[in-house]
Design a protein around this motif. Structure first.
Motif, short mmCIF file in Angstrom:
data_model
loop_
_atom_site.label_atom_id
_atom_site.label_comp_id
_atom_site.label_asym_id
_atom_site.label_seq_id
_atom_site.Cartn_x
_atom_site.Cartn_y
_atom_site.Cartn_z
N ILE A 226 0.93 -1.33 -0.23
CA ILE A 226 -0.09 -0.01 0.05
C ILE A 226 0.76 1.31 0.19
N LEU A 227 1.93 1.28 0.79
CA LEU A 227 2.75 2.46 0.90
C LEU A 227 3.54 2.56 -0.38
N LEU A 228 3.97 1.56 -1.28
CA LEU A 228 4.71 1.57 -2.64
C LEU A 228 3.52 2.06 -3.53
N ILE A 229 2.26 1.56 -3.64
CA ILE A 229 1.37 2.23 -4.42
C ILE A 229 0.98 3.76 -4.23
N ALA A 230 0.94 4.22 -3.00
CA ALA A 230 0.77 5.52 -2.64
C ALA A 230 1.95 6.37 -3.04
N ALA A 231 2.95 5.78 -2.64
CA ALA A 231 4.29 6.77 -3.17
C ALA A 231 4.31 6.78 -4.70
N THR A 232 4.03 5.69 -5.43
CA THR A 232 3.96 5.63 -6.78
C THR A 232 3.01 6.69 -7.43
N ALA A 233 1.75 6.74 -6.88
CA ALA A 233 0.72 7.65 -7.13
C ALA A 233 1.08 8.96 -7.02
N THR A 234 1.70 9.25 -5.62
CA THR A 234 2.12 10.59 -5.40
C THR A 234 3.38 11.00 -6.49
N ALA A 235 4.14 10.06 -6.86
CA ALA A 235 5.10 10.57 -7.75
C ALA A 235 4.67 10.87 -9.16
N THR A 236 3.79 10.21 -9.44
CA THR A 236 2.90 10.25 -10.76
C THR A 236 2.11 11.45 -10.93
N ALA A 237 1.67 11.85 -9.77
CA ALA A 237 0.71 13.08 -9.64
C ALA A 237 1.54 14.34 -9.94
N GLN A 238 2.86 14.32 -9.82
CA GLN A 238 3.74 15.74 -9.92
C GLN A 238 3.59 16.08 -11.25
N LYS A 239 3.55 17.27 -11.57
CA LYS A 239 3.47 17.89 -12.81
C LYS A 239 4.74 18.69 -13.10
N PHE A 240 5.51 18.47 -14.21
CA PHE A 240 6.50 19.21 -14.68
C PHE A 240 6.43 20.00 -15.68
N GLY A 241 7.11 21.10 -15.94
CA GLY A 241 7.12 21.97 -16.93
C GLY A 241 8.31 22.65 -17.14
N TYR A 242 8.41 23.31 -18.38
CA TYR A 242 9.88 24.28 -18.67
C TYR A 242 9.51 25.33 -19.50
N VAL A 243 10.30 26.31 -19.28
CA VAL A 243 10.00 27.65 -20.28
C VAL A 243 11.47 27.74 -20.85
N ASN A 244 11.43 28.75 -21.83
CA ASN A 244 12.60 29.03 -22.57
C ASN A 244 12.57 30.54 -22.00
N SER A 245 13.22 30.81 -20.87
CA SER A 245 13.24 32.15 -20.38
C SER A 245 14.35 33.03 -21.33
N ALA A 246 15.29 32.56 -22.15
CA ALA A 246 16.03 33.43 -23.16
C ALA A 246 14.95 34.08 -24.14
N GLU A 247 13.94 33.31 -24.58
CA GLU A 247 13.23 33.77 -25.72
C GLU A 247 12.00 34.74 -25.08
N ILE A 248 11.67 34.54 -23.73
CA ILE A 248 10.87 35.42 -23.02
C ILE A 248 11.15 36.66 -22.78
N LEU A 249 12.71 36.55 -22.36
CA LEU A 249 13.48 37.95 -21.95
C LEU A 249 13.69 38.64 -23.30
N ALA A 250 14.09 38.11 -24.55
CA ALA A 250 13.88 38.82 -25.83
C ALA A 250 12.83 39.37 -26.13
N GLU A 251 11.74 39.05 -26.15
CA GLU A 251 10.42 39.52 -26.51
C GLU A 251 10.01 40.49 -25.71
N LEU A 252 10.34 40.76 -24.15
CA LEU A 252 10.01 41.91 -23.27
C LEU A 252 10.13 43.07 -23.95
N PRO A 253 9.46 43.99 -23.94
CA PRO A 253 9.68 45.57 -24.33
C PRO A 253 10.55 46.05 -23.00
N ALA A 254 10.44 45.69 -21.94
CA ALA A 254 11.13 46.40 -21.03
C ALA A 254 12.64 45.95 -21.00
#
Length: 167
Positions: free
Chosen positions: A11-39
């Motif tokens: 049960i602990l292993l299943i819970a740990a696996t469920a918790t790990a798979t529930a995490q959501k990861f993303g990424y950004v291209n900060s250099a591109e965002i910076l280049a587009e900012l008027p500021a």
């Protein structure tokens, strides 16, 4: 009793696996965002203007120094100056040379200080937008694409961050 322990571990292993798979990861291209900012473009323009202004002042100091140095050499070769006068003039030139070195160091420090002053609010704005996107969309982690070895296109949240910044 052993079955109970095995069931508990399972049960602990299943819970740990469920918790790990529930995490959501993303990424950004900060250099591109910076280049587009008027500021960011305005900050870069401001820094470039300041740098040119300071360089022009430094070049004028160097040019004046070189002219005076050449004049001193010419006078020394012509014999129109006594050795004492030559030493005094050389000492004055050495002081000016040190002033030029100090100016260059101060110029670099001033540019770095101005860069930090101009860019800090921009970086804070981007970081806040990333944080808002993460919270609104359930991301536990958002990485920068520059340090990412692999990422699925579907996890690129750059467009959401740009929208949050009004780009």
């Amino acid at each position: 009793m052993k079955i109970f322990k095995l069931a508990f571990v399972a049960i602990l292993l299943i819970a740990a696996t469920a918790t790990a798979t529930a995490q959501k990861f993303g990424y950004v291209n900060s250099a591109e965002i910076l280049a587009e900012l008027p500021a960011m473009k305005a900050a870069e323009s401001n820094l470039e203007g300041l740098q040119k202004q300071l360089q022009k002042k430094g070049q004028a100091m160097v040019q004046t120094f070189q002219t005076d140095y050449q004049a001193l050499q010419a006078q020394a070769q012509e014999g129109t100056m006594s050795p004492k006068q030559q030493q005094e003039a050389a000492a004055k030139l050495q002081v000016r040379e040190e002033e030029i070195g100090t100016f260059e160091q101060t110029m670099m420090a001033d540019l770095q200080k101005k860069r930090a002053e101009l860019l800090e609010p921009i970086y804070n704005e981007i970081n806040q937008a990333i944080e808002d996107v993460a919270k609104e969309n359930g991301y536990q982690f958002i990485f920068d694409q520059q340090v990412l070895l692999y990422g699925e296109e579907s996890q690129d949240v750059s467009a959401m961050v740009k929208a949050k910044l009004g780009l």
